[in-house]
Design a protein around this motif. Structure first.
Motif, PDB file in Angstrom:
ATOM      1  N   ILE A 187       0.807  -1.217   0.000  1.00  0.00           N
ATOM      2  CA  ILE A 187       0.000   0.000   0.000  1.00  0.00           C
ATOM      3  C   ILE A 187       0.841   1.269   0.000  1.00  0.00           C
ATOM      4  CG2 ILE A 187      -2.008  -1.082   1.062  1.00  0.00           C
ATOM      5  CD1 ILE A 187      -1.146   0.246   3.720  1.00  0.00           C
ATOM      6  N   ASP A 188       2.137   1.139   0.265  1.00  0.00           N
ATOM      7  CA  ASP A 188       2.991   2.330   0.231  1.00  0.00           C
ATOM      8  C   ASP A 188       3.514   2.594  -1.184  1.00  0.00           C
ATOM      9  OD1 ASP A 188       4.766   0.250  -0.035  1.00  0.00           O
ATOM     10  OD2 ASP A 188       5.995   0.793   1.697  1.00  0.00           O
ATOM     11  N   GLY A 189       3.137   1.732  -2.122  1.00  0.00           N
ATOM     12  CA  GLY A 189       3.547   1.917  -3.507  1.00  0.00           C
ATOM     13  C   GLY A 189       4.946   1.426  -3.811  1.00  0.00           C
ATOM     14  N   VAL A 190       5.640   0.933  -2.789  1.00  0.00           N
ATOM     15  CA  VAL A 190       7.000   0.434  -2.980  1.00  0.00           C
ATOM     16  C   VAL A 190       6.953  -1.092  -3.075  1.00  0.00           C
ATOM     17  CG1 VAL A 190       9.317   0.301  -2.001  1.00  0.00           C
ATOM     18  CG2 VAL A 190       7.939   2.384  -1.686  1.00  0.00           C
ATOM     19  N   VAL A 191       7.415  -1.625  -4.202  1.00  0.00           N
ATOM     20  CA  VAL A 191       7.430  -3.078  -4.384  1.00  0.00           C
ATOM     21  C   VAL A 191       8.570  -3.650  -3.540  1.00  0.00           C
ATOM     22  CG1 VAL A 191       7.729  -4.951  -6.026  1.00  0.00           C
ATOM     23  CG2 VAL A 191       6.481  -2.885  -6.696  1.00  0.00           C
ATOM     24  N   PRO A 192       8.272  -4.600  -2.644  1.00  0.00           N
ATOM     25  CA  PRO A 192       9.333  -5.176  -1.810  1.00  0.00           C
ATOM     26  C   PRO A 192      10.206  -6.150  -2.609  1.00  0.00           C
ATOM     27  CG  PRO A 192       7.255  -6.277  -1.385  1.00  0.00           C
ATOM     28  CD  PRO A 192       6.949  -5.155  -2.355  1.00  0.00           C
ATOM     29  N   GLU A 193      11.397  -6.408  -2.092  1.00  0.00           N
ATOM     30  CA  GLU A 193      12.290  -7.379  -2.744  1.00  0.00           C
ATOM     31  C   GLU A 193      11.645  -8.759  -2.765  1.00  0.00           C
ATOM     32  OE1 GLU A 193      15.149  -6.918  -4.450  1.00  0.00           O
ATOM     33  OE2 GLU A 193      14.710  -4.785  -4.193  1.00  0.00           O
ATOM     34  N   VAL A 194      10.996  -9.119  -1.648  1.00  0.00           N
ATOM     35  CA  VAL A 194      10.213 -10.357  -1.583  1.00  0.00           C
ATOM     36  C   VAL A 194       8.893 -10.043  -0.900  1.00  0.00           C
ATOM     37  CG1 VAL A 194      12.175 -11.961  -1.553  1.00  0.00           C
ATOM     38  CG2 VAL A 194      11.253 -11.106   0.598  1.00  0.00           C
ATOM     39  N   CYS A 195       7.847 -10.754  -1.283  1.00  0.00           N
ATOM     40  CA  CYS A 195       6.540 -10.555  -0.665  1.00  0.00           C
ATOM     41  C   CYS A 195       6.618 -10.931   0.819  1.00  0.00           C
ATOM     42  CB  CYS A 195       5.506 -11.428  -1.382  1.00  0.00           C
ATOM     43  SG  CYS A 195       3.875 -11.347  -0.604  1.00  0.00           S
ATOM     44  N   PRO A 196       6.165 -10.058   1.737  1.00  0.00           N
ATOM     45  CA  PRO A 196       6.254 -10.400   3.154  1.00  0.00           C
ATOM     46  C   PRO A 196       5.315 -11.525   3.569  1.00  0.00           C
ATOM     47  CG  PRO A 196       5.070  -8.337   2.865  1.00  0.00           C
ATOM     48  CD  PRO A 196       5.608  -8.722   1.511  1.00  0.00           C
ATOM     49  N   VAL A 197       4.298 -11.826   2.750  1.00  0.00           N
ATOM     50  CA  VAL A 197       3.347 -12.882   3.102  1.00  0.00           C
ATOM     51  C   VAL A 197       3.798 -14.229   2.542  1.00  0.00           C
ATOM     52  CG1 VAL A 197       0.947 -13.666   2.924  1.00  0.00           C
ATOM     53  CG2 VAL A 197       1.454 -11.224   3.237  1.00  0.00           C
ATOM     54  N   CYS A 198       4.066 -14.304   1.228  1.00  0.00           N
ATOM     55  CA  CYS A 198       4.358 -15.613   0.600  1.00  0.00           C
ATOM     56  C   CYS A 198       5.798 -15.746   0.118  1.00  0.00           C
ATOM     57  CB  CYS A 198       3.394 -15.873  -0.545  1.00  0.00           C
ATOM     58  SG  CYS A 198       3.727 -14.869  -2.012  1.00  0.00           S
ATOM     59  N   HIS A 199       6.588 -14.692   0.249  1.00  0.00           N
ATOM     60  CA  HIS A 199       8.005 -14.692  -0.118  1.00  0.00           C
ATOM     61  C   HIS A 199       8.248 -14.813  -1.621  1.00  0.00           C
ATOM     62  CE1 HIS A 199       8.661 -14.781   4.166  1.00  0.00           C
ATOM     63  NE2 HIS A 199       7.930 -15.870   4.255  1.00  0.00           N
ATOM     64  N   ALA A 200       7.241 -14.500  -2.430  1.00  0.00           N
ATOM     65  CA  ALA A 200       7.446 -14.461  -3.884  1.00  0.00           C
ATOM     66  C   ALA A 200       8.406 -13.310  -4.203  1.00  0.00           C
ATOM     67  CB  ALA A 200       6.115 -14.245  -4.597  1.00  0.00           C
ATOM     68  N   PRO A 201       9.153 -13.432  -5.312  1.00  0.00           N
ATOM     69  CA  PRO A 201      10.115 -12.369  -5.643  1.00  0.00           C
ATOM     70  C   PRO A 201       9.422 -11.107  -6.154  1.00  0.00           C
ATOM     71  CG  PRO A 201      10.059 -14.014  -7.365  1.00  0.00           C
ATOM     72  CD  PRO A 201       9.188 -14.544  -6.261  1.00  0.00           C
ATOM     73  N   LYS A 202      10.197 -10.049  -6.225  1.00  0.00           N
ATOM     74  CA  LYS A 202       9.731  -8.740  -6.692  1.00  0.00           C
ATOM     75  C   LYS A 202       9.025  -8.828  -8.046  1.00  0.00           C
ATOM     76  CE  LYS A 202      11.843  -4.185  -6.793  1.00  0.00           C
ATOM     77  NZ  LYS A 202      13.055  -3.468  -6.400  1.00  0.00           N
ATOM     78  N   THR A 203       9.467  -9.758  -8.890  1.00  0.00           N
ATOM     79  CA  THR A 203       8.893  -9.905 -10.232  1.00  0.00           C
ATOM     80  C   THR A 203       7.451 -10.397 -10.201  1.00  0.00           C
ATOM     81  OG1 THR A 203       9.865 -12.116 -10.335  1.00  0.00           O
ATOM     82  CG2 THR A 203      11.116 -10.318 -11.376  1.00  0.00           C
ATOM     83  N   ALA A 204       6.970 -10.870  -9.049  1.00  0.00           N
ATOM     84  CA  ALA A 204       5.586 -11.340  -8.939  1.00  0.00           C
ATOM     85  C   ALA A 204       4.602 -10.191  -8.762  1.00  0.00           C
ATOM     86  CB  ALA A 204       5.457 -12.319  -7.774  1.00  0.00           C
ATOM     87  N   PHE A 205       5.107  -8.962  -8.583  1.00  0.00           N
ATOM     88  CA  PHE A 205       4.222  -7.814  -8.317  1.00  0.00           C
ATOM     89  C   PHE A 205       3.839  -7.089  -9.600  1.00  0.00           C
ATOM     90  CE2 PHE A 205       5.670  -8.673  -4.138  1.00  0.00           C
ATOM     91  CZ  PHE A 205       4.733  -8.123  -3.280  1.00  0.00           C
ATOM     92  N   VAL A 206       2.572  -6.636  -9.634  1.00  0.00           N
ATOM     93  CA  VAL A 206       2.069  -5.799 -10.725  1.00  0.00           C
ATOM     94  C   VAL A 206       1.360  -4.589 -10.105  1.00  0.00           C
ATOM     95  CG1 VAL A 206       1.800  -7.698 -12.380  1.00  0.00           C
ATOM     96  CG2 VAL A 206      -0.105  -7.091 -10.859  1.00  0.00           C
ATOM     97  N   ASP A 207       1.224  -3.536 -10.891  1.00  0.00           N
ATOM     98  CA  ASP A 207       0.513  -2.348 -10.409  1.00  0.00           C
ATOM     99  C   ASP A 207      -0.926  -2.697 -10.089  1.00  0.00           C
ATOM    100  OD1 ASP A 207       2.755  -0.804 -10.679  1.00  0.00           O
ATOM    101  OD2 ASP A 207       2.112   0.161 -12.549  1.00  0.00           O
ATOM    102  N   LYS A 208      -1.438  -2.107  -8.995  1.00  0.00           N
ATOM    103  CA  LYS A 208      -2.836  -2.311  -8.602  1.00  0.00           C
ATOM    104  C   LYS A 208      -3.524  -0.960  -8.705  1.00  0.00           C
ATOM    105  CE  LYS A 208      -6.047  -4.709  -6.003  1.00  0.00           C
ATOM    106  NZ  LYS A 208      -6.908  -5.013  -7.139  1.00  0.00           N
ATOM    107  N   THR A 209      -4.417  -0.846  -9.678  1.00  0.00           N
ATOM    108  CA  THR A 209      -5.056   0.449  -9.933  1.00  0.00           C
ATOM    109  C   THR A 209      -6.527   0.461  -9.546  1.00  0.00           C
ATOM    110  OG1 THR A 209      -5.532  -0.233 -12.188  1.00  0.00           O
ATOM    111  CG2 THR A 209      -3.488   0.988 -11.837  1.00  0.00           C
ATOM    112  N   ASP A 210      -7.084  -0.697  -9.152  1.00  0.00           N
ATOM    113  CA  ASP A 210      -8.519  -0.761  -8.859  1.00  0.00           C
ATOM    114  C   ASP A 210      -8.821  -0.934  -7.369  1.00  0.00           C
ATOM    115  OD1 ASP A 210      -7.541  -3.304  -8.664  1.00  0.00           O
ATOM    116  OD2 ASP A 210      -9.207  -4.246  -9.744  1.00  0.00           O
ATOM    117  N   MET A 211      -7.875  -0.571  -6.512  1.00  0.00           N
ATOM    118  CA  MET A 211      -8.108  -0.649  -5.067  1.00  0.00           C
ATOM    119  C   MET A 211      -9.239   0.299  -4.684  1.00  0.00           C
ATOM    120  SD  MET A 211      -7.104  -1.740  -2.033  1.00  0.00           S
ATOM    121  CE  MET A 211      -5.396  -2.218  -2.091  1.00  0.00           C
ATOM    122  N   LYS A 212     -10.175  -0.207  -3.894  1.00  0.00           N
ATOM    123  CA  LYS A 212     -11.278   0.642  -3.435  1.00  0.00           C
ATOM    124  C   LYS A 212     -10.951   1.107  -2.020  1.00  0.00           C
ATOM    125  CE  LYS A 212     -14.141  -2.483  -6.110  1.00  0.00           C
ATOM    126  NZ  LYS A 212     -13.172  -3.604  -6.199  1.00  0.00           N
TER     127      LYS A 212
END
Ligand SMILES: [Fe+2]
Length: 147
Positions: free
Chosen positions: A14-39
């Motif tokens: 939610i801070d707009g900064v893609v982490p090096e690894v996902c803090p929940v599932c530990h997927a790499p940074k490449t697993a992240f995409v922009d989220k533009t439809d957050m309500k």
């Protein structure tokens, strides 16, 4: 709001900064995409029934009943001022919780025996809690409160 989402587990940065690894599932940074439809509650001027069923709702309790005398603040979160359905077809899958924009916890739900609600026991004196609810039909919903 600039945000990114992990395609593997649905965690939202939610801070707009893609982490090096996902803090929940530990997927790499490449697993992240922009989220533009957050309500977000802050962006919704008029709340209809759908918004009332999905926007996280808070109850802040400054005197913790479980961990007394430790400066613990309870922040209870339920999804919707109108109770959200919890059926296999339509349910809240998870609530991610952040303190001062940093992810701290996830509550995951099965729909059959529980309501979509959770609680944090916070040991820092003040800050902002953000909750992101994931509905399997209606996407991701964000709200925040000071404590
Ligand atoms: Fe929903």
């Amino acid at each position: 709001m600039k945000a990114s989402i992990c395609k593997v587990c649905g965690y939202v940065a939610i801070d707009g900064v893609v982490p090096e690894v996902c803090p929940v599932c530990h997927a790499p940074k490449t697993a992240f995409v922009d989220k533009t439809d957050m309500k977000t509650a802050q962006d919704i001027a008029v709340k209809g029934e759908s918004e009332k069923k999905h926007i996280p709702f808070f109850l802040v309790v400054k005197e913790c009943g479980l961990i007394p005398h430790a400066g613990c603040t309870d922040v209870h979160v339920k999804i919707g001022e109108i109770t959200h359905p919890m059926t296999v077809e339509h349910s809240i899958v998870s609530i991610d919780l952040y303190i001062d924009k940093k992810w701290v916890a996830r509550s995951s739900f099965t729909p059959d025996k529980i309501n979509a609600a959770t609680v944090l026991h916070i040991k820092v004196p003040s800050g902002t809690v953000t909750a992101v609810a994931h509905c399997n039909l209606h996407g991701w919903w964000l709200n925040e409160t000071a404590f």
